[in-house]
Design a protein around this motif. Structure first.
Motif, PDB file in Angstrom:
ATOM      1  N   PHE A 128     -17.024   7.575  96.152  1.00  0.00           N
ATOM      2  CA  PHE A 128     -17.794   7.815  94.930  1.00  0.00           C
ATOM      3  C   PHE A 128     -18.326   9.236  94.900  1.00  0.00           C
ATOM      4  CE2 PHE A 128     -17.846   3.253  95.248  1.00  0.00           C
ATOM      5  CZ  PHE A 128     -17.567   2.903  93.950  1.00  0.00           C
ATOM      6  N   TYR A 129     -18.569   9.770  96.053  1.00  0.00           N
ATOM      7  CA  TYR A 129     -19.078  11.124  96.132  1.00  0.00           C
ATOM      8  C   TYR A 129     -17.990  12.124  95.764  1.00  0.00           C
ATOM      9  CZ  TYR A 129     -20.207  15.469  98.555  1.00  0.00           C
ATOM     10  OH  TYR A 129     -20.399  16.771  98.880  1.00  0.00           O
ATOM     11  N   MET A 130     -16.789  11.879  96.334  1.00  0.00           N
ATOM     12  CA  MET A 130     -15.711  12.851  96.179  1.00  0.00           C
ATOM     13  C   MET A 130     -14.936  12.608  94.899  1.00  0.00           C
ATOM     14  SD  MET A 130     -15.096  15.279  98.196  1.00  0.00           S
ATOM     15  CE  MET A 130     -14.196  16.553  97.338  1.00  0.00           C
ATOM     16  N   MET A 131     -14.959  11.383  94.399  1.00  0.00           N
ATOM     17  CA  MET A 131     -14.221  10.986  93.196  1.00  0.00           C
ATOM     18  C   MET A 131     -12.708  11.057  93.377  1.00  0.00           C
ATOM     19  SD  MET A 131     -16.273   9.819  91.140  1.00  0.00           S
ATOM     20  CE  MET A 131     -15.398   9.611  89.602  1.00  0.00           C
ATOM     21  N   THR A 132     -12.269  11.250  94.563  1.00  0.00           N
ATOM     22  CA  THR A 132     -10.836  11.305  94.818  1.00  0.00           C
ATOM     23  C   THR A 132     -10.672  11.079  96.309  1.00  0.00           C
ATOM     24  OG1 THR A 132      -8.985  12.806  95.047  1.00  0.00           O
ATOM     25  CG2 THR A 132     -11.125  13.785  94.920  1.00  0.00           C
ATOM     26  N   ASN A 133      -9.458  10.895  96.699  1.00  0.00           N
ATOM     27  CA  ASN A 133      -9.268  10.512  98.081  1.00  0.00           C
ATOM     28  C   ASN A 133      -7.856  10.850  98.500  1.00  0.00           C
ATOM     29  OD1 ASN A 133      -9.097   9.149 100.455  1.00  0.00           O
ATOM     30  ND2 ASN A 133      -8.699   7.200  99.490  1.00  0.00           N
ATOM     31  N   ASN A 134      -7.719  11.502  99.623  1.00  0.00           N
ATOM     32  CA  ASN A 134      -6.378  11.729 100.147  1.00  0.00           C
ATOM     33  C   ASN A 134      -6.397  11.573 101.667  1.00  0.00           C
ATOM     34  OD1 ASN A 134      -7.269  14.147 101.260  1.00  0.00           O
ATOM     35  ND2 ASN A 134      -6.827  15.255  99.375  1.00  0.00           N
ATOM     36  N   PRO A 135      -5.240  11.671 102.315  1.00  0.00           N
ATOM     37  CA  PRO A 135      -5.216  11.357 103.748  1.00  0.00           C
ATOM     38  C   PRO A 135      -6.166  12.203 104.577  1.00  0.00           C
ATOM     39  CG  PRO A 135      -3.002  11.439 102.905  1.00  0.00           C
ATOM     40  CD  PRO A 135      -3.887  11.906 101.793  1.00  0.00           C
ATOM     41  N   GLU A 136      -6.713  13.242 103.966  1.00  0.00           N
ATOM     42  CA  GLU A 136      -7.665  14.067 104.709  1.00  0.00           C
ATOM     43  C   GLU A 136      -8.831  13.252 105.258  1.00  0.00           C
ATOM     44  OE1 GLU A 136     -10.532  17.011 103.061  1.00  0.00           O
ATOM     45  OE2 GLU A 136      -8.717  18.211 103.011  1.00  0.00           O
ATOM     46  N   GLY A 155      -8.847  14.814 111.729  1.00  0.00           N
ATOM     47  CA  GLY A 155      -9.593  15.026 112.956  1.00  0.00           C
ATOM     48  C   GLY A 155     -10.931  15.717 112.724  1.00  0.00           C
ATOM     49  N   ILE A 156     -11.015  16.526 111.650  1.00  0.00           N
ATOM     50  CA  ILE A 156     -12.248  17.269 111.435  1.00  0.00           C
ATOM     51  C   ILE A 156     -13.413  16.311 111.213  1.00  0.00           C
ATOM     52  CG2 ILE A 156     -13.379  18.922 109.944  1.00  0.00           C
ATOM     53  CD1 ILE A 156     -10.563  19.990 109.307  1.00  0.00           C
TER      54      ILE A 156
END
Ligand SMILES: Nc1ncnc2c1ncn2[C@@H]1O[C@H](COP(=O)(O)OP(=O)(O)OP(=O)(O)O)[C@@H](O)[C@H]1O
Ligand SMILES: Nc1ncnc2c1ncn2[C@@H]1O[C@H](COP(=O)(O)OP(=O)(O)OP(=O)(O)O)[C@@H](O)[C@H]1O
Ligand SMILES: CC(C)C[C@H](N)C(=O)O
Ligand SMILES: [Mg+2]
Ligand SMILES: [Mg+2]
Lengths: 322, 243, 402, 327, 237
Positions: D227-235, D239-240
């Protein structure tokens, strides 16, 4: 309310089943002939030797020195960049660059051990090496830019028959990793210095009581492992492209190889490396490359569950300590 | 039968650590298990406790077969052991270590804590209950270990070399404590020990192991006069130590 | 007010000289911001973007209509960091943004910028990037679906024109990096539509280092065109390995991303010669096809020491679009984001008017309708020559090579 | 209520907590989106930190890929909303369910392996999921990932309060667990599993439970992130993120409730340094961060928490006691 | 002739003043025993002498040279050997390797190493039998044997043994005391710390009683054995 949503899931899976879920399972490569398979297996063995080489230093650090170095991949990557820049950009002859890099690595290892790794605390070690990992990567980025570098040395292939061949560099790496890993294994198991290293790691106090200069010997051992990193790095750049994050992958491979070999078993690491190479070649041929990581790492978990002490470690030598 | 070990055999590769061992313990008894170093005493303990798998043979406790049971279940059934090398939880307080044991039978924290305090009192460490284990000296650690084991409310307690490293006077007071455990709380005890003074004054019955086999058993007096036992374990000069 | 507290000595390249006399009023320099990956996994792409944008400002002389413009860069190695930097720059007064490399948080910005009233020019090419009407968010670059379908059409055309094989009989070997699955999916659709058969269809994880099995498979199969979809880190070893194994596919038709980069050229003519590739917008087109493309190529190489990647050109293009929009406004109005956004929206530039060749004309959802012209290049003797479309062409294609 | 608070937090800790909370609640008043944003991220790392702290600090199962659970929580939400058309609650539960599956596998490994081997098996699973998230475009959206429906955009303030509540809840939850029967068993698991087993603690069960609880906590943080990012990817698996989770706890102090709360100072520092670096020296922000970590690890190996810890009080007493005992 | 002497030694550990001005000495060829209750500071004393703990003040003299606060390895090199308390062995080395480590400082002399190994094997035949197994799989008593064997391997001038009889069977203890006596007879000085005070004092030339970090009593073995305080506090009679 949830009931409805469950249904949606089922419909979704149902739909997927028809279009793409299952066509991935078609056995691939059914049009290949025998010599193609032999080629692939040979290649798998050589690549496996390479895995052995990349993990040799880690195996030594983690297995013998009981030190999980998370800056390992980055150090290897830095060596690769240094080699590239020394030879390609600064035009220093290879025979000067190589010893220089080895000396540099040896010194770096010594310095790391003396300054950063005095503390035995596990958490501290993880933090310092992870932080060092960040520092090295970003220093490389800053000094050499993040641009991928490639020696673009094209390796010669040794033809066994007309259709079957092995890459010369790969083969060299294979032999070198055999020598390094098995040699190191013998060194650790059979020589006084090797035993001294192991004893210091296992019980510092008792080792000093035996008259072993524990700090000194650990310094040297650690520096030695960095020498190995130097050798591996120089060989790797002739085959692979260096980029700042190249180390992460190498580190994962080293983890897998060393752990499934059984920590501390260096000659086991060589065998496991080959096994990983061959298995991954077979997965790629028979199932398709996209299954490589998934099956390989899945298999890794299974191996850990079935033989937690490593493929090549006999149960007899493993104790439950109370 | 309370505890019954039937033809227990344990092999480590070619080495037979226990060879057809039969041991019986009745309720309320203190039974000793002695024998030369490497005779297989600790191995026997680990087998009863489920840390080792027997190669063959059976172990029964209160007429139930516990041979392949997991350690914690065996503990729930009423057998608790202490380890040969005194080692409690290093990072937590004495109180919490004992509390962990108390959770074995008591579900709520309140009850468990109460019982844990009782046990700490029992061994006489109540003024040190907030200490980390690493701050205790060897004698106190051993007492703490005993307290933790007792907090699980066992019916049978296995003590592996609990007396090692104690000065004779300390041994005496510890013997009293163990006897109190047996008499007051009615806990049966199986005890492995090289400090003969302790084992002789405590046990009703002694088994002697050598090379994994039982070579003798009987009352302490019988065993200590048995020539085989003297030859294998006690040595000629022995008598001086029992007094 | 409080936003200025950490604005000192930071990203903004402060210019101490006063604005030149004669231009009338003195304005604050107008800031265009870019958050790109300067550390982390994709540093090199991020730097390429940064260089491109920097060059654009330089070529514009650092001012438009008498008001200074300057580029503000920030490092966004991850999504999270990109968003954080966005908030920071916004806080410092930036209201005009261009995508950084990888466009990693553009989807987030697509839903956020309207509320914040900041113009955002996105180079992301995701199919579902835009989810509704917006006043401030613009997709200025290509759409991945168009790109992918275009590439397959091109491949089919090569088959028909040069190899004389109709599309429904064409056989291809399709090898892709699974990180590019979003490009592969529409390509696969298009292949099915045209009846093109993929004899070898291999996706491999980005970390793959051993390509012999895939190449051996290709060697054993019979096909007409090889379509690789690869990144820099895997494309190079792949091509090297093919060369070592002494294997050349009949025709190679790469689809962007790697085969049009100067890094690929480093492999040498032996490998690169004859390889064709489709690219979105590329610096390697005819000099007269787009205004300023030649200057861009030459200056870039001169300043940064290597030939520009298409990424640099994209960022460069993004800044130019701002420039065009700002040109049409009075500098006094620049600080009104509504007006800037409206000016962007109103842009109507034809193909070739901007250095990056693409034109600008937004549809009702703010997607650039003039970013759908793709270019096919061929490597000929160490140079990337444009062979399609006709108007941008620098040479005729040579198929098959030799 | 007062009783509960006093039971779980000593007075001094309570004061510390209240001060920290006061500062955190004060932040939105600044009306500074940037600080708000940093605060949100930092608070999210508190939750994640507590989750990792529970698994590794309390139960001693060392995972270096905790982002696995976090990422699954994120994917659950985006996948549920975007592809399956679930409600918000439904998709959060989906994330939780996916995490339960993963935690079951990891937990099962945990029952069999411990120490470094557990870590390695975790890496294996993580690598599998990570590769999967890139590869199976039709489900995960490949490297582009999935978007959230635009209507669900929340204001920074709302996000901030959710993050704050989550962070406080996770801290209270951690301490609650620590003080309960579970906590004692978890700690025993870390200190000496064999002894715990002998004392009747089902170590396999508790390892399993610990993994599951930790995964659920991380899952909520992950869902929040969507909800914070409004998007999502394998990142989200990268590891970070795992690294930051670990750093937050170790810097603060492992196995301590307030560890993550203190540890986020480094997350905040990271954000601030990055903002201050001129872009051509961007790598130096990470280098400085790295050096700060190293110095911190060398000077305060026990974590920042050791600043607040008084000298162990039983020390002096012990001396007197042991004298009395032997005299 | 005094071989080793400790003068007014003070040791602080973890903020505690553990050894509070200890004085004692060992003459050449002597067998000295220190007895004391748990936590009296016996182990700390020998650990400090061998360089494992820092010595806050005071002096440790060995062969007329000061060895205070030298590194443990150097002290070991001078011919002071210490058998630490509680099975401080190398858990993942085999039994044989563990023993060999004792011979580290004269490793060049292969013949001597081999001879010494044989001597130890004769003393503890179990170890020879299982020489190839890793140390942590041995039983408690066997591990103690390895530790002592390793100490014997180092052929020191003075040997300090902490808790010699811990966890050993009576018959082994008995023979071990004999061995100690024999070694002593060959001229090796020995400092023994032993809970089994009676047996130790029997064979000792001299003995010390330690309480709360200070030496409270000194005398020949027989004197101490017959002392009432020692009897009631340490012999449990
Ligand atoms: N894991 C193992 N692998 C191989 N051998 C083992 C293992 N554990 C024990 N042994 C061997 O089994 C035998 C019995 O060991 P155990 O520990 O039971 O002896 P013990 O009677 O307790 O001796 P002690 O009195 O010295 O403690 C010993 O010879 C020991 O070396
Ligand atoms: N590293 C340390 N930090 C703090 N206290 C310590 C440390 N080492 C030992 N002590 C304390 O010092 C005191 C003396 O310990 P020491 O081991 O020397 O006694 P000892 O006479 O050898 O007893 P034992 O008979 O148990 O071996 C004990 O109270 C112990 O708790
Ligand atoms: C964003 C990426 C998926 C593609 C990008 N344009 C590249 O060249 O790698
Ligand atoms: Mg035993
Ligand atoms: Mg001691």
């Amino acid at each position: 309310m949830l009931n409805e949503e469950m249904q949606v899931i089922f419909i979704f899976i149902e739909r997927k089943r028809h279009d793409e879920f299952f066509d991935i399972f078609i056995v691939q490569g059914d049009y290949m002939n025998l010599s193609a398979y032999i080629n692939i297996i040979f290649n798998g063995i050589c690549i496996g030797g390479l895995y052995g080489l990349t993990s040799s230093a880690w195996s030594f650090q983690c297995g013998a020195l009981k030190f999980a170095n998370f800056a390992y991949g980055a150090s290897l990557m830095a060596t690769m960049y240094l080699t590239y820049f020394g030879i390609r950009e600064w035009n220093i002859p290879a025979f000067i660059v190589m010893p220089l890099i080895l000396i540099f690595n040896f010194g770096l290892g010594m310095l790391m051990r003396k300054v950063l790794l005095k503390n035995e605390n596990r958490g501290t070690q993880i933090i310092t090496t992870m932080a060092l990992n960040l520092i090295i990567i970003n220093l490389v980025t800053f000094v050499f830019t993040g641009f991928p570098r490639d020696m673009a040395l094209l390796e010669k292939r040794l033809y066994i028959t007309e259709t079957i061949s092995i890459g010369a560099t790969q083969f060299t790496a294979f032999c070198l990793s055999a020598v390094i890993l098995i040699g190191f294994n013998t060194f650790l198991k059979k020589t006084w210095t090797g035993r001294a290293i192991r004893s210091v790691v296992q019980n510092r106090d008792a080792a000093t009581l035996m008259g072993i200069q524990s700090e000194k010997i650990l310094d040297q051992a650690f520096a030695l492992s960095y020498l190995l990193i130097g050798i591996s790095g120089m060989l790797l750049i002739t085959m692979f492209q260096a980029e700042p994050n190249y180390g992460n992958y190498i580190q994962t491979i080293a983890f897998v190889v060393c752990v499934s070999a059984g920590l501390g078993s260096l000659s086991g690491a060589f065998g496991t490396g080959i096994l990983v190479g061959v298995i991954s070649a077979l997965i790629q041929t028979l199932l398709g490359s996209q299954w490589n990581d998934i099956v390989l790492f899945g298999l890794f978990i299974v191996i850990l569950l079935v033989r937690p002490n490593g493929i090549f470690v006999s149960k007899k030598n493993v104790a439950k300590t109370f | 039968m309370f505890l019954k070990v039937e033809n227990a055999t344990t092999r480590f590769g070619g080495l037979v650590a226990n060879d057809n061992v039969n041991i019986e313990v009745s309720k309320g008894e203190i039974v000793g298990l002695i024998g030369p170093n490497g005779a297989g005493k600790s191995t026997m303990f680990k087998s009863i406790n489920g840390f080792n798998r027997l190669s063959s043979g059976e172990i029964y406790f209160k007429n139930k077969r516990i041979t392949k049971m997991e350690t914690y279940k065996i503990c729930k059934m009423g057998i608790t052991c202490t380890f040969q090398h005194a080692q409690l939880f290093q990072g937590i307080t004495l109180e919490e270590s004992v509390l962990l044991g108390a959770y074995n039978r008591r579900k709520t924290k309140k009850e468990a804590l109460k019982f844990a305090h009782q046990m700490i009192d029992f061994v006489g460490l109540s003024d040190k209950k907030d200490y980390r284990v690493s701050k205790l000296n060897m004698f106190e650690r051993k007492k703490a270990e005993l307290a933790a084991a007792m907090a699980t409310e066992p019916e049978l307690l296995l003590l592996d070399e609990l007396f090692a490293g104690l000065v004779p006077t300390e041994v005496d007071s510890f013997v009293e404590l163990v006897r109190k455990v047996n008499k007051q709380l009615g806990i049966s005890i199986l005890i492995v020990e090289h400090v003969l003074k302790a084992i002789m004054s405590l046990s009703n019955k002694v088994y002697v192991l050598e090379y994994g086999k039982i070579i003798a058993h009987g009352s302490p007096a019988e065993v200590t006069t048995n020539p085989t036992v003297i030859k294998a374990y006690l040595g000629g000069d022995y008598d001086a130590d029992v007094s | 007010g409080c936003g200025n507290s950490d604005g000192k000595g930071t990203t903004e390249t402060k210019s101490t000289e006063t604005t030149e006399a004669g231009t009338g009023k003195e304005y604050e320099p107008y800031k265009i911001s870019m958050i790109t990956q300067l550390t982390g996994d994709n540093t090199f792409g991020g730097n390429e973007y940064k260089n491109g944008a920097e060059l654009a400002i330089k070529q514009l002389g650092g001012e438009i209509n008498g008001r200074k413009i300057e580029m503000v860069f920030a490092d966004g190695p991850t999504q999270e960091a990109t968003l954080a930097e966005f908030e920071r720059l916004y806080n410092n007064g930036s209201r005009a943004f261009v995508s950084g490399y990888g466009c990693i948080a553009d989807r987030a910005f697509a839903s956020m910028v309207d509320e914040m009233e900041a113009t955002y020019l996105s180079l992301a090419w995701d199919a579902d990037l835009i989810q509704g009407e917006s006043d401030y968010f613009f997709r200025i670059g290509a759409n991945v679906t168009d790109f992918a379908k275009g590439a397959i059409e091109q491949a089919a055309k090569i088959g028909e024109d040069y190899l004389k094989i109709p599309a429904d009989e064409l056989k291809v070997a399709f090898v892709y990096n699974t990180r590019l699955a979003h490009v592969m999916e529409p390509m696969k659709e298009k292949m099915a539509e045209l009846g093109i058969e993929a004899v070898v269809f291999e996706g491999y994880p980005t970390d793959t280092k051993d390509f012999v099995p895939i190449i051996t498979k290709m060697q054993s199969a019979e096909y007409d065109i090889f379509i690789p979809l690869q990144g820099v880190t895997d494309g190079t070893p792949f091509q090297k390995k093919m060369f070592e194994l002494n294997y050349t596919p009949p025709v190679t038709f790469g689809a962007g991303v790697y085969y049009d980069t100067p890094i690929f050229a480093e492999l040498g003519d032996d490998i690169t010669n004859g390889i064709m590739t489709q690219s979105y917008t590329t610096p390697y087109i005819a000099d007269d096809a787009a205004a300023g493309i030649k200057e861009f190529r030459e200056e870039y190489e001169q300043i940064y020491g290597h030939a520009p990647l298409t990424h640099a050109l994209q960022a460069y293009g993004g800044v130019y679009i701002y420039a065009k929009a700002l040109e049409s406004l009075d500098p006094a109005d620049w600080d009104d984001t509504k007006k800037v956004a409206a000016a962007v929206k109103a842009l109507d530039l034809d193909f070739g008017e901007l250095p990056w060749y693409w034109g600008v004309k937004f549809d009702e959802l703010n997607s650039n309708t003039r970013a759908n012209q793709f270019i096919t290049n061929q490597w000929i003797d160490g140079k990337l020559e444009c062979v399609y479309p006709e108007n941008l062409k620098t040479r005729d294609a040579i198929v098959p090579w030799k | 209520m007062k009783g509960i608070i006093q039971k779980y937090f000593s007075t001094k800790r309570l004061i510390l907590l209240i001060i920290a909370m006061a500062i955190l609640i004060f932040i939105p008043a600044l009306e500074n989106r940037r600080l708000l944003n940093i605060a949100i991220i930092a608070l999210m790392y508190v939750t994640l930190g507590e989750s990792w702290n529970l698994l590794s600090g309390m139960s001693g199962l060392f995972s270096i890929n905790h982002a696995l659970f976090f990422g699954l929580g994120t994917y659950g939400v985006t996948f549920g909303l975007n592809k399956l058309g679930f409600s918000v609650l439904g998709s959060i539960l989906l994330g939780l369910a996916m995490n339960l599956v993963a935690a079951t596998i990891v937990g099962y490994i945990g029952t069999k392996l411990s120490g470094l081997y557990f870590t390695m098996a975790f890496i294996g699973l993580w690598q599998t999921v990570y590769t999967f998230s890139y590869q199976f475009f039709s489900i995960t959206g490949g490297s582009l990932g999935l978007s959230m429906p635009r209507e669900l955009l929340l204001s920074k303030r709302t996000l901030y309060f959710i993050a704050l509540i989550m962070a406080i809840a996770s801290m209270i939850f951690y301490q609650f667990i620590r003080r309960s029967r579970l906590g004692t068993n978890f700690v025993a698991l870390k200190e000496n599993p064999d002894l715990a087993n002998a004392l009747g603690s089902n170590i396999r069960g508790y390892r399993f439970l610990s993994t599951i609880i930790s995964a659920c906590m991380a899952s909520f943080a992950g869902s929040f992130y969507a909800f914070y990012m409004m998007t999502n990817n394998p990142e989200v698996f990268s590891g970070i993120i795992s690294l930051k989770i670990i750093m937050v706890v170790i810097v603060g102090g492992m196995g301590h409730v307030f560890g993550p709360l203190l540890g986020i100072s480094f997350v905040i520092m990271d954000e601030l340094i990055r903002g201050m670096m001129p872009s051509q020296f961007a790598p130096f922000s990470v280098i400085i961060y790295g050096f700060a970590l190293i110095i911190m690890a060398m000077v305060k190996p026990e974590g920042l928490i050791s600043i607040f810890k008084k000298k162990p009080k039983d020390n002096g007493v012990a001396a007197k006691q042991s004298k009395k005992a032997t005299a | 002739m005094m071989l080793m002497s400790v003068e007014n030694m003070n040791v602080h550990l973890g903020g505690l003043h553990i050894i509070q001005g200890v004085d004692f000495h060992v003459n050449e060829g002597e067998l000295v025993v220190i007895v004391g209750a748990n936590g009296a500071g016996k182990s700390t004393t020998v650990r400090t002498i061998s360089g494992l703990n820092p010595c806050a003040s005071g002096k440790v003299m060995f062969e007329d040279a000061e060895v205070t606060n030298m590194s443990a390895a150097d002290i070991a090199g001078k011919g002071i050997s210490m058998v630490p308390e509680g099975r401080q062995l190398f858990p993942e080395l085999t039994a044989k390797e563990n023993l060999l480590m004792g011979a580290f400082h004269y490793r060049k002399n292969r013949k001597l190493v081999q001879e010494q190994l044989e001597t130890v094997y004769n003393m503890f035949p179990v170890l020879k039998k299982y020489e190839g197994r890793i140390a942590s799989t041995f039983s408690g008593g066997e591990q103690q044997m390895i530790t002592i064997g390793r100490g014997l391997m180092s052929r020191p001038k003075i040997m300090m043994i902490d808790e010699l009889s811990l966890g050993l069977a009576p018959i082994v203890i008995e023979s071990l005391f004999k061995v100690i006596k024999e070694l002593n007879a060959t001229g090796m000085s020995i400092l023994l710390i032993e809970q089994n005070a009676r047996q130790a004092l029997k064979i000792a030339d001299r003995g010390y009683v330690m309480e709360n970090g200070v030496i409270t009593m000194e005398g020949t073995g027989m004197e101490l054995l017959n002392n009432e305080h020692v009897k009631s506090a340490y012999l449990g009679l």
